[in-house]
Design a protein around this motif. Sequence first.
Motif, PDB file in Angstrom:
ATOM      1  N   GLN A  89       0.743  -1.201  -0.176  1.00 49.99           N
ATOM      2  CA  GLN A  89      -0.031  -0.005  -0.036  1.00 49.99           C
ATOM      3  C   GLN A  89       0.934   1.237  -0.009  1.00 49.99           C
ATOM      4  O   GLN A  89       0.318   2.370  -0.547  1.00 49.99           O
ATOM      5  CB  GLN A  89      -0.793  -0.091   1.092  1.00 49.99           C
ATOM      6  N   ALA A  90       1.961   1.290   0.706  1.00 47.39           N
ATOM      7  CA  ALA A  90       2.832   2.624   0.785  1.00 47.39           C
ATOM      8  C   ALA A  90       3.450   2.786  -0.596  1.00 47.39           C
ATOM      9  O   ALA A  90       2.980   4.083  -1.221  1.00 47.39           O
ATOM     10  CB  ALA A  90       4.060   2.350   1.871  1.00 47.39           C
ATOM     11  N   PRO A  91       3.907   1.669  -1.339  1.00 48.02           N
ATOM     12  CA  PRO A  91       4.433   2.368  -2.678  1.00 48.02           C
ATOM     13  C   PRO A  91       3.349   2.664  -3.484  1.00 48.02           C
ATOM     14  O   PRO A  91       3.519   3.447  -4.627  1.00 48.02           O
ATOM     15  CB  PRO A  91       5.091   1.262  -3.080  1.00 48.02           C
ATOM     16  N   PHE A  92       2.199   1.752  -3.608  1.00 51.45           N
ATOM     17  CA  PHE A  92       1.092   2.143  -4.270  1.00 51.45           C
ATOM     18  C   PHE A  92       0.633   3.634  -4.206  1.00 51.45           C
ATOM     19  O   PHE A  92       0.406   4.669  -5.124  1.00 51.45           O
ATOM     20  CB  PHE A  92      -0.112   1.466  -3.953  1.00 51.45           C
ATOM     21  N   LYS A  93       0.610   4.074  -2.674  1.00 48.47           N
ATOM     22  CA  LYS A  93       0.279   5.557  -2.642  1.00 48.47           C
ATOM     23  C   LYS A  93       1.152   6.460  -2.791  1.00 48.47           C
ATOM     24  O   LYS A  93       0.848   7.671  -3.502  1.00 48.47           O
ATOM     25  CB  LYS A  93      -0.041   5.582  -0.852  1.00 48.47           C
TER      26      LYS A  93
END
Length: 211
Positions: free
Chosen positions: A128-132
């Motif tokens: 989720q962090a790299p996606f965001k």
Amino acid sequence: MTGFVLFGTTGWGSALVEAQFDYYGLDYRFETVGDLFKDPEARAKLENVNPLKQIPTLVLPNGQVMTESAAITLWLAQYTGRDDLVPGNGAPEQAAFLRWLIYLVANVYPTYTYADDPSRFVSVEAAQAPFKAAINAYRERLWRIVEDVAGDPWFLGTRFSALDLYVGVMTHWTPRQSWFAANAQTLDAIASQAKALEALQHFWERNFPET
């Protein structure tokens, strides 16, 4: 018949429509929804009106429900019979207005939908962090495109429109005003002018009291 009811949350996407109601001087009731990401009761309350559980959600005096801020923007112009926020047929700015209105709601606005709650789109928490981060970078690219075409002193040049209200509201969201001041000075100037409009002083104070 009842009056207009606008479901929303202070400072969120409903502000795009709320600003227009205040600018037109229309009577409406603002129904506070709450935090749709953290409050199950807020989602349940809105689901009774809009199954997508998204704001803005507008209930018309006849009970019909409208969603999607661009659709509401165009409808309000027809309802009021005014063209000060939406260029009318034959206006030289109409094509540009429609293009960039839809660009903002179809390209920029969805990045908030994706990034605000990545768990709806990325199942693995570690991803989720790299996606965001990717969404945030893409959003900045989208804003740079808008910056390159924005006019002066308003988005459409000398012609004020609802696009200026959209810019005024959306520059409060990520990547925030400091980014616009450093990277998109034309949009930053448009936002500042929109915030100086006398008819909207109470609107800005309600939704963005820190500015």
